[in-house]
Structure formats: C-alpha cells, structure tokens
Design a protein around this motif. Sequence first.
Motif, short mmCIF file in Angstrom:
data_model
loop_
_atom_site.label_atom_id
_atom_site.label_comp_id
_atom_site.label_asym_id
_atom_site.label_seq_id
_atom_site.Cartn_x
_atom_site.Cartn_y
_atom_site.Cartn_z
N HIS A 1 -5.41 -0.24 12.62
CA HIS A 1 -5.93 0.13 11.31
C HIS A 1 -6.55 -1.07 10.57
O HIS A 1 -7.67 -0.99 10.08
N GLU B 1 -5.64 -4.78 3.93
CA GLU B 1 -5.55 -4.06 2.64
C GLU B 1 -5.51 -5.07 1.48
O GLU B 1 -6.11 -4.84 0.43
N VAL C 1 -10.34 -1.55 9.54
CA VAL C 1 -10.71 -1.66 8.12
C VAL C 1 -11.49 -2.95 7.88
O VAL C 1 -12.42 -3.00 7.06
N HIS D 1 -12.75 2.06 4.63
CA HIS D 1 -11.99 3.04 5.39
C HIS D 1 -12.87 4.14 6.01
O HIS D 1 -12.45 4.78 6.96
N ASP E 1 0.80 -1.21 0.00
CA ASP E 1 0.00 0.00 0.00
C ASP E 1 0.85 1.28 0.00
O ASP E 1 0.97 1.96 -1.02
ZN LIG Z 1 -5.69 1.48 4.98
#
Ligand SMILES: [Zn+2]
Length: 362
Positions: free
Chosen positions: A264, A185, A268, A248, A137
């Motif tokens: 995170h 992700e 997510v 997100h 990412d």
């Molecule tokens: Zn992210």
Amino acid sequence: MKTVSVYPGINNYDILIGSGLLAQAGEKLKMLGCRGKAVVITDSSVNELYGPLLEQSLMAAGFETLILTLPPGEKQKTLANAGRLVTNLSSAYAERSTAILALGGGVIGDLAGFVAATYMRGVPLVQVPTTLLAQVDSSIGGKVAVDHGRLKNMIGAFYQPRLVISDVSVLKSLSPRFLSDGLAEVIKYGVITDTAFFEYLENNVECIKAFDEAALEETVYKSAEIKARVVEQDERDTGLRNILNFGHTVGHGIESVSDFKIGHGEAVSLGMLTAGKISFKLGKFNRSDLSRLKELLERAGLPVKLPDLKTESLLQAMQHDKKTTSGKIKFILVKGIGKAVISNEVSLALVEQVLADWNETT
Ligand SMILES: [Zn+2]
Ligand SMILES: NC(=O)c1ccc[n+]([C@@H]2O[C@H](COP(=O)([O-])OP(=O)(O)OC[C@H]3O[C@@H](n4cnc5c(N)ncnc54)[C@H](O)[C@@H]3O)[C@@H](O)[C@H]2O)c1
C-alpha cells in the motif's frame, strides 16, 4: 506524552501519543469510567510481543481481562471472524459496559472496531494501534469494517473509539514494509495540508526510520492532528475527507494490478508522485516542489520509479475504483507543498500521458 483531542460532533475522544503508554492502559481505561471486564482483540504476532504487557496493565488496574487472538493478515478481516469474536464475547458474558481494546495494526483495528460497534449495539472501544499506519491513519476517524470476498471494507460502520492509545515504542519491532506503509501516509499529510510538517519530515526522516522515539512521537502527533482536523469537519466522508485520498486513486490501481505484490505505501508513493506530476502538467505545482516530493519519498525508502505494469490495466483498475465517474476522475491535486485541491478536470488520457512521460518531469 502528547494528546490530540478529536471532536467528531458527538462522542469526543482523545488520542494519547508517547513512549511506554501500553503499561498505563489499565489506568487510562479506569479514567474513562470503565470497570469490570476488558477484552483485548489482537493478532498472534502482536500478542506475542505486547499482549502480556497490556494484560498486566489491565489486571493491575483491576480489570478481569480476556485476550482473543486471530492469525495476522488482511484475510482475517471477515464477517465470519467478527461472528466468531461475538460468540467468544458472549461466552465470556461480556456486557454492554465491557470495553474492547483493539491491539494491533489496521486489520485488528477495523475488525475489533466493527465487533465493538455491533456487539449488543455497541460497547466501548479503545484503539491501541501498533503499526505506524494504524497510529497515523486507521485508528482515527471512526471507520470500522470487514471485507466481503474481494471487496475491501464493504461491510462497516462509523463508530468512534472512546480513546486511542498510541505507544510509539512498539513501532521498533515493525518490519520495513509496514514502516513504509505508514511513512507514505505521513508524507501525504505534509503534502496535502502542512508545509512546516513537510519540512520537519525533510529534516528528520532518517531519525524516524531509525525509530528515534522523540521523532516518532512528533510525527505521530502531527499526523494524528492533521487527520483528526480533517475528519472532524467531514465525519461521514462526504467532502473534505477526499483530500486524504491524495495518491490513492493511482495507488489503489497499482496495488490491484500488481496483485498486491506492491504494498500500500509503495503504491501510494507512486500515486502521490503521479498526482504531483499531473499537478505540474496542469501548471499548479512547480518543478522544485515536485523534486522535493520525489526526494523525500526516496529518502523514506519509498519507490519513485514506475514499475513494469500495463498502463491499460492500470487505467482500467482506476475506472473501477469507487472514486471514478465516467472518463473524468475525481483527483486530488496539489497547488504547492501543503495545499491539496480537489479536481474534476483530470481525464484518463492525462493520467496515461503522465505515466508515459514519467521520466520527463523529474
Ligand atoms: Zn492509505
Ligand atoms: N479504518 C480506516 O480508516 C483505515 C485507514 C487505512 C487503512 N485501514 C485498514 O488497515 C489495514 C492495514 O493495516 P496495517 O498496515 O496496520 O496492517 P496489519 O494490521 O495487517 O499489520 C501489519 C503486520 O504487522 C504486524 N504488527 C503489527 N504491529 C506490530 C508491531 N508493533 N511490531 C511488529 N509487528 C507488528 C501484524 O501482525 C501484521 O502482520 C487494512 O485492512 C486497511 O483497510 C483502515
């Protein structure tokens, strides 16, 4: 080794993905035409693990090498630290042609990238991401930034690296928390654009969690390719890149209301499931795809149960999010596994209802 070439308009660059690439970094840098000095910016934990290997590789290729180290953690991503690094660079007589190598996770990538973008109006940047999140990412797409007080990424630029070196063998030392951040992700990429990749993850998630190098190489490769293809169509983040925000909008709200106790990736994961449930309520996503999403997240070790957070605070936090406009939220939904759509039809009331009925849908 696999390569993803990125064409953001000008300044094309390659992402190299494979095991053992850190030891080849010096040669790769020489192939870019860099000579003379090379400066590695890293954090102390990563430096202890991988600094010497990178340093040796650079020195063996003839680079005069300097390593600049910061403590680990998001708190270090500040303008003050960027200023300190600039002082260090100028004391070491770093020149316009001196390459900066960002060795670390997204914090180092963003901070060192910001320094590379601004020192003498820009010096060559090589991203050497060492977390799964950074490999799939943050090292791709050219966004570099520092935080400003509580405002994340408030001071930044778009600055493309000259090269990204993703050595998947370094992921073995990652803690489960940071592996989860990256995995969320990775699953996101499958859900928003690529059914076959989602299926690959369904078949290989256990191997990825066990740090199987072939599985990691394929996973980082596919993810990097998906992100690269999205960002090169929308270099300045004005349209298509929005689909990368899948999960997100709610995710950021959960992170912030939990006072960042929920990480995170975990946030997510819950955000993606919320978006899936909203898509289901709106008749876009079927029940079996929603179950597949939930199951994969669970097998990846990500949470699927809503934590005990005040819905009201969550909705408020979402309204404060920069992607929110007057009551209706720009929301990324799914029309099936592999097909994200940007929607303006999601109201806060619908989000509230989905959160209230969490256990009804899957
Ligand atoms: Zn992210
Ligand atoms: N620029 C972008 O497009 C973009 C996209 C997403 C996230 N980000 C940014 O990325 C940052 C988060 O990145 P992160 O999750 O990589 O966090 P991080 O950089 O803080 O790294 C996580 C932790 O893992 C340690 N670590 C790194 N590599 C390791 C390894 N191989 N083995 C053992 N430990 C290792 C680090 O020392 C650190 O403590 C945030 O600041 C976020 O804003 C940027």
